[in-house]
Write a protein that holds these residues in place. Sequence first.
Motif, PDB file in Angstrom:
ATOM      1  N   THR A 128       1.223  -1.119  -0.226  1.00  0.00           N
ATOM      2  CA  THR A 128       0.185  -0.027   0.005  1.00  0.00           C
ATOM      3  C   THR A 128       1.375   0.860   0.241  1.00  0.00           C
ATOM      4  OG1 THR A 128      -1.788   0.704   0.916  1.00  0.00           O
ATOM      5  CG2 THR A 128       0.066   0.321   2.469  1.00  0.00           C
ATOM      6  N   ILE A 129      -0.133   2.393  -0.255  1.00  0.00           N
ATOM      7  CA  ILE A 129       0.834   3.999  -0.314  1.00  0.00           C
ATOM      8  C   ILE A 129       0.130   4.288   0.750  1.00  0.00           C
ATOM      9  CG2 ILE A 129       2.239   5.375  -1.936  1.00  0.00           C
ATOM     10  CD1 ILE A 129       1.843   3.180  -3.854  1.00  0.00           C
ATOM     11  N   VAL A 130       1.189   5.468   1.678  1.00  0.00           N
ATOM     12  CA  VAL A 130       0.540   6.799   1.878  1.00  0.00           C
ATOM     13  C   VAL A 130       0.810   7.807   2.123  1.00  0.00           C
ATOM     14  CG1 VAL A 130      -1.109   7.057   4.360  1.00  0.00           C
ATOM     15  CG2 VAL A 130      -0.259   4.233   4.107  1.00  0.00           C
ATOM     16  N   LEU A 131       0.026   8.579   2.212  1.00  0.00           N
ATOM     17  CA  LEU A 131       1.415  10.090   2.340  1.00  0.00           C
ATOM     18  C   LEU A 131       1.433  10.128   3.493  1.00  0.00           C
ATOM     19  CD1 LEU A 131       1.705  12.882   0.452  1.00  0.00           C
ATOM     20  CD2 LEU A 131      -0.202  13.274   1.739  1.00  0.00           C
ATOM     21  N   ALA A 132       2.442  10.292   3.747  1.00  0.00           N
ATOM     22  CA  ALA A 132       2.946  11.083   4.738  1.00  0.00           C
ATOM     23  C   ALA A 132       2.586  11.253   5.751  1.00  0.00           C
ATOM     24  CB  ALA A 132       4.589  11.442   5.074  1.00  0.00           C
ATOM     25  N   SER A 133       1.698  12.707   5.692  1.00  0.00           N
ATOM     26  CA  SER A 133       0.631  13.665   6.897  1.00  0.00           C
ATOM     27  C   SER A 133      -0.333  13.068   7.092  1.00  0.00           C
ATOM     28  CB  SER A 133       0.188  14.849   5.438  1.00  0.00           C
ATOM     29  OG  SER A 133       0.158  14.497   4.704  1.00  0.00           O
ATOM     30  N   ASN A 134      -0.899  11.363   6.781  1.00  0.00           N
ATOM     31  CA  ASN A 134      -2.353  11.290   6.820  1.00  0.00           C
ATOM     32  C   ASN A 134      -2.114  10.089   8.144  1.00  0.00           C
ATOM     33  OD1 ASN A 134      -4.435   9.351   6.844  1.00  0.00           O
ATOM     34  ND2 ASN A 134      -4.525   8.816   4.729  1.00  0.00           N
ATOM     35  N   ASP A 135      -1.578  10.667   9.398  1.00  0.00           N
ATOM     36  CA  ASP A 135      -1.887   9.886  10.222  1.00  0.00           C
ATOM     37  C   ASP A 135      -2.975   9.017  10.263  1.00  0.00           C
ATOM     38  OD1 ASP A 135       0.802  11.778  10.883  1.00  0.00           O
ATOM     39  OD2 ASP A 135      -0.961  13.224  12.336  1.00  0.00           O
ATOM     40  N   ASP A 136      -3.699   8.931   9.726  1.00  0.00           N
ATOM     41  CA  ASP A 136      -4.568   7.355  10.113  1.00  0.00           C
ATOM     42  C   ASP A 136      -4.699   7.355   9.133  1.00  0.00           C
ATOM     43  OD1 ASP A 136      -6.369   8.933  12.299  1.00  0.00           O
ATOM     44  OD2 ASP A 136      -7.399  10.299  10.340  1.00  0.00           O
ATOM     45  N   GLY A 137      -4.465   7.183   8.379  1.00  0.00           N
ATOM     46  CA  GLY A 137      -4.086   6.473   6.877  1.00  0.00           C
ATOM     47  C   GLY A 137      -3.011   5.268   7.322  1.00  0.00           C
ATOM     48  N   LEU A 138      -1.227   5.675   8.084  1.00  0.00           N
ATOM     49  CA  LEU A 138      -0.406   4.891   8.136  1.00  0.00           C
ATOM     50  C   LEU A 138      -0.850   3.772   9.766  1.00  0.00           C
ATOM     51  CD1 LEU A 138       1.745   5.243   7.447  1.00  0.00           C
ATOM     52  CD2 LEU A 138       3.264   6.960   9.079  1.00  0.00           C
ATOM     53  N   ARG A 139      -1.498   4.875  10.122  1.00  0.00           N
ATOM     54  CA  ARG A 139      -1.699   4.152  11.402  1.00  0.00           C
ATOM     55  C   ARG A 139      -2.624   2.503  11.178  1.00  0.00           C
ATOM     56  NH1 ARG A 139      -1.819   8.545  14.671  1.00  0.00           N
ATOM     57  NH2 ARG A 139      -4.607   8.942  14.055  1.00  0.00           N
ATOM     58  N   PHE A 140      -3.985   3.091   9.974  1.00  0.00           N
ATOM     59  CA  PHE A 140      -4.414   1.872   9.736  1.00  0.00           C
ATOM     60  C   PHE A 140      -3.142   0.761   9.124  1.00  0.00           C
ATOM     61  CE2 PHE A 140      -6.354  -0.602   6.744  1.00  0.00           C
ATOM     62  CZ  PHE A 140      -7.915  -0.523   6.890  1.00  0.00           C
ATOM     63  N   ALA A 141      -2.519   1.228   8.181  1.00  0.00           N
ATOM     64  CA  ALA A 141      -2.078   0.606   7.393  1.00  0.00           C
ATOM     65  C   ALA A 141      -0.941  -0.789   8.344  1.00  0.00           C
ATOM     66  CB  ALA A 141      -0.813   0.902   6.627  1.00  0.00           C
ATOM     67  N   LEU A 142      -0.326   0.475   9.748  1.00  0.00           N
ATOM     68  CA  LEU A 142       0.620  -0.446  10.809  1.00  0.00           C
ATOM     69  C   LEU A 142       0.099  -1.549  11.206  1.00  0.00           C
ATOM     70  CD1 LEU A 142       2.362   2.567  11.423  1.00  0.00           C
ATOM     71  CD2 LEU A 142       3.327   0.563  10.026  1.00  0.00           C
ATOM     72  N   ARG A 143      -1.479  -1.055  11.829  1.00  0.00           N
ATOM     73  CA  ARG A 143      -2.122  -2.296  12.405  1.00  0.00           C
ATOM     74  C   ARG A 143      -2.303  -3.128  11.782  1.00  0.00           C
ATOM     75  NH1 ARG A 143      -6.041   1.895  13.457  1.00  0.00           N
ATOM     76  NH2 ARG A 143      -7.134   1.044  12.188  1.00  0.00           N
TER      77      ARG A 143
END
Length: 146
Positions: A103-118
């Motif tokens: 997946t690819i997440v914009l670094a400023s998208n904290d919610d998206g990054l947390r989702f991916a890590l979870r």
Amino acid sequence: MLRYVEVESEAALRDWREIHNLIIPTAPLSAEEVAERALRNHLEVAYLGDVAVGNSTVRPPAEGTSVVIARVLPAYRRRGFGELLFRRAVEHARAWGATTIETIVLASNDDGLRFALRHGFAEIERYVLPGDTVPFIELRQGPGPA
């Protein structure tokens, strides 16, 4: 609960584009660019009733790896919609033969990054598009069933 519409109509294309451009403001897409992406990727919009709440992109697998991106508008996050959209997109990637999901997440998208890590993703690369300052983060989930 959610209704999914593949990007084939002008209305779905418009809704998919609006969601993308709100969540990825550093790399906005034109209607023409979305139409071209819809020819090579599986693009869907998720609707709650008649309201577009999220979208997804599934890129066909290359060497067993498929990129899956699920986006949910901020007002509709933390309701399980991202989970539903993501699972549906992964199922599509697996049906195409993907054994590894990225997946690819914009670094400023904290919610998206947390989702991916979870969901068991780990960062594999960061890059910045020409003229931008906010990096994109590529993440890999790992092999799934063949």
